[in-house]
Design a protein around this motif. Structure first.
Motif, mmCIF file in Angstrom:
data_model
loop_
_atom_site.group_PDB
_atom_site.id
_atom_site.type_symbol
_atom_site.label_atom_id
_atom_site.label_comp_id
_atom_site.label_asym_id
_atom_site.label_seq_id
_atom_site.Cartn_x
_atom_site.Cartn_y
_atom_site.Cartn_z
ATOM 1 N N VAL A 63 0.844 -1.199 0.000
ATOM 2 C CA VAL A 63 0.000 0.000 0.000
ATOM 3 C C VAL A 63 0.878 1.248 0.000
ATOM 4 C CG1 VAL A 63 -1.640 1.356 1.377
ATOM 5 C CG2 VAL A 63 -1.979 -1.119 1.112
ATOM 6 N N GLU A 64 1.881 1.256 0.846
ATOM 7 C CA GLU A 64 2.786 2.408 0.931
ATOM 8 C C GLU A 64 3.541 2.631 -0.373
ATOM 9 O OE1 GLU A 64 5.093 1.624 4.446
ATOM 10 O OE2 GLU A 64 3.323 1.827 5.734
ATOM 11 N N ALA A 65 3.904 1.549 -1.062
ATOM 12 C CA ALA A 65 4.590 1.692 -2.352
ATOM 13 C C ALA A 65 3.666 2.351 -3.375
ATOM 14 C CB ALA A 65 5.068 0.328 -2.848
ATOM 15 N N PHE A 66 2.421 1.895 -3.450
ATOM 16 C CA PHE A 66 1.465 2.517 -4.372
ATOM 17 C C PHE A 66 1.269 3.994 -4.022
ATOM 18 C CE2 PHE A 66 0.054 -1.690 -5.847
ATOM 19 C CZ PHE A 66 -0.255 -1.421 -7.170
ATOM 20 N N LEU A 67 1.099 4.282 -2.730
ATOM 21 C CA LEU A 67 0.877 5.674 -2.325
ATOM 22 C C LEU A 67 2.087 6.550 -2.609
ATOM 23 C CD1 LEU A 67 -1.107 5.231 1.007
ATOM 24 C CD2 LEU A 67 -1.976 5.989 -1.232
ATOM 25 N N ALA A 68 3.275 6.015 -2.441
ATOM 26 C CA ALA A 68 4.490 6.776 -2.750
ATOM 27 C C ALA A 68 4.513 7.139 -4.228
ATOM 28 C CB ALA A 68 5.734 5.978 -2.356
ATOM 29 N N VAL A 83 -1.517 7.003 -11.955
ATOM 30 C CA VAL A 83 -1.654 5.553 -11.803
ATOM 31 C C VAL A 83 -0.410 4.848 -12.329
ATOM 32 C CG1 VAL A 83 -2.896 3.581 -12.811
ATOM 33 C CG2 VAL A 83 -4.165 5.429 -11.716
ATOM 34 N N ALA A 84 0.093 5.284 -13.473
ATOM 35 C CA ALA A 84 1.306 4.677 -14.042
ATOM 36 C C ALA A 84 2.476 4.822 -13.078
ATOM 37 C CB ALA A 84 1.635 5.310 -15.394
ATOM 38 N N ALA A 85 2.604 5.987 -12.443
ATOM 39 C CA ALA A 85 3.679 6.204 -11.472
ATOM 40 C C ALA A 85 3.507 5.289 -10.261
ATOM 41 C CB ALA A 85 3.699 7.671 -11.036
ATOM 42 N N ALA A 90 5.135 0.443 -7.191
ATOM 43 C CA ALA A 90 4.751 -0.816 -6.567
ATOM 44 C C ALA A 90 5.479 -2.003 -7.190
ATOM 45 C CB ALA A 90 3.247 -1.006 -6.658
ATOM 46 N N ALA A 91 5.809 -1.917 -8.467
ATOM 47 C CA ALA A 91 6.520 -3.017 -9.135
ATOM 48 C C ALA A 91 7.873 -3.261 -8.474
ATOM 49 C CB ALA A 91 6.696 -2.713 -10.620
ATOM 50 N N ALA A 92 8.456 -2.227 -7.902
ATOM 51 C CA ALA A 92 9.747 -2.386 -7.213
ATOM 52 C C ALA A 92 9.614 -3.290 -5.986
ATOM 53 C CB ALA A 92 10.301 -1.015 -6.813
ATOM 54 N N LEU A 171 8.070 -7.196 -13.565
ATOM 55 C CA LEU A 171 6.683 -6.790 -13.357
ATOM 56 C C LEU A 171 6.451 -5.401 -13.942
ATOM 57 C CD1 LEU A 171 3.873 -7.339 -12.232
ATOM 58 C CD2 LEU A 171 4.674 -6.499 -10.014
ATOM 59 N N ALA A 172 7.416 -4.513 -13.810
ATOM 60 C CA ALA A 172 7.277 -3.153 -14.351
ATOM 61 C C ALA A 172 7.091 -3.184 -15.867
ATOM 62 C CB ALA A 172 8.487 -2.306 -13.976
ATOM 63 N N ASP A 173 7.858 -4.022 -16.560
ATOM 64 C CA ASP A 173 7.724 -4.114 -18.023
ATOM 65 C C ASP A 173 6.349 -4.647 -18.413
ATOM 66 O OD1 ASP A 173 10.284 -3.139 -18.383
ATOM 67 O OD2 ASP A 173 11.188 -5.112 -18.754
ATOM 68 N N ILE A 174 5.887 -5.644 -17.684
ATOM 69 C CA ILE A 174 4.564 -6.205 -17.981
ATOM 70 C C ILE A 174 3.486 -5.166 -17.703
ATOM 71 C CG2 ILE A 174 2.899 -8.007 -17.391
ATOM 72 C CD1 ILE A 174 5.376 -9.776 -16.662
ATOM 73 N N GLU A 175 3.594 -4.461 -16.574
ATOM 74 C CA GLU A 175 2.608 -3.423 -16.249
ATOM 75 C C GLU A 175 2.569 -2.342 -17.325
ATOM 76 O OE1 GLU A 175 2.440 -3.483 -11.375
ATOM 77 O OE2 GLU A 175 3.825 -2.116 -12.373
ATOM 78 N N ASP A 176 3.735 -1.936 -17.820
ATOM 79 C CA ASP A 176 3.770 -0.920 -18.879
ATOM 80 C C ASP A 176 3.006 -1.402 -20.109
ATOM 81 O OD1 ASP A 176 5.249 0.848 -17.342
ATOM 82 O OD2 ASP A 176 7.171 0.358 -18.298
ATOM 83 N N GLN A 177 3.205 -2.672 -20.480
ATOM 84 C CA GLN A 177 2.525 -3.224 -21.639
ATOM 85 C C GLN A 177 1.014 -3.279 -21.403
ATOM 86 O OE1 GLN A 177 3.643 -7.223 -22.712
ATOM 87 N NE2 GLN A 177 2.079 -7.350 -24.303
ATOM 88 N N VAL A 178 0.600 -3.797 -20.247
ATOM 89 C CA VAL A 178 -0.832 -3.933 -19.954
ATOM 90 C C VAL A 178 -1.493 -2.562 -19.853
ATOM 91 C CG1 VAL A 178 -2.522 -4.784 -18.262
ATOM 92 C CG2 VAL A 178 -0.549 -6.201 -18.883
#
Length: 190
Positions: A63-68, A83-85, A90-92, A171-178
């Protein structure tokens, strides 16, 4: 007498996942989890209200990662850029060395409706939290809810792909694609 060692919640979590995967969630007790790492049942319950929650340890960090990510986005960024940020941040939380752990955890969750319900609840709470952070940035309520739930959709689809056997992308690469595919849905095909 057992000598105290730091990291009891993490040790209990690791032991629980191994036991759940090997013996089954229903067949494993909190006492067995605790004893497998040299702790008592009382110590287990000092850290977790029940054996289900041992699988969800670390939720607040996610949660904290998403909020950051929401807070680090430029002040004038549109909601989906925020949202992308948040997704990138969060992917980290899921480096490649966590993939096997995450895959095993998801397998255990997928086998038990109560755990699936808890996981779904976790993602709903996360979406509501992100929506609240977007509203705090001045985004109207409906747009904030739509953007936040879109983030959870992207995260869920991406995470499922990330833990598939043979998947090597981050996960970051997949999220970017999705996320790109989601944003392209409203654009007419050329």
């Amino acid at each position: 007498m057992v000598r105290w060692e730091p990291g009891a919640p993490e040790r209990l979590q690791k032991a629980a996942l191994a036991l759940f995967a090997a013996r089954g969630y229903e067949q494993t007790t909190a006492t067995e989890i605790a004893q497998s790492v040299g702790l008592t049942e009382r110590t287990f319950f000092r850290h977790f209200p029940d054996k289900r929650e041992v699988l969800f340890h670390g939720q607040q960090q996610l949660v904290e990662a998403f909020l950051a990510g929401v807070h680090d986005a430029p002040p004038d960024a549109p909601p989906m850029q925020v949202v992308a940020a948040a997704l990138r941040r969060a992917a980290a939380f899921f480096p490649d060395e966590r993939r096997l752990h995450s895959r095993t955890r998801q397998t255990v969750i997928d086998q038990h409706p109560a755990l699936q319900e808890r996981e779904s609840h976790k993602l709903t709470i996360l979406a509501e939290t992100i929506a609240g952070a977007l509203r705090a940035r001045g985004v109207d309520e409906r747009t904030a809810a739509l953007a936040a739930h879109s983030a959870m959709t992207v995260f869920g689809i991406s995470f499922a792909q990330w833990i598939r056997e043979g998947e090597r992308r981050s996960l970051a690469d997949i999220e970017d694609q999705v996320l790109g595919e989601l944003l392209a849905l409203h654009t007419p095909a050329a």
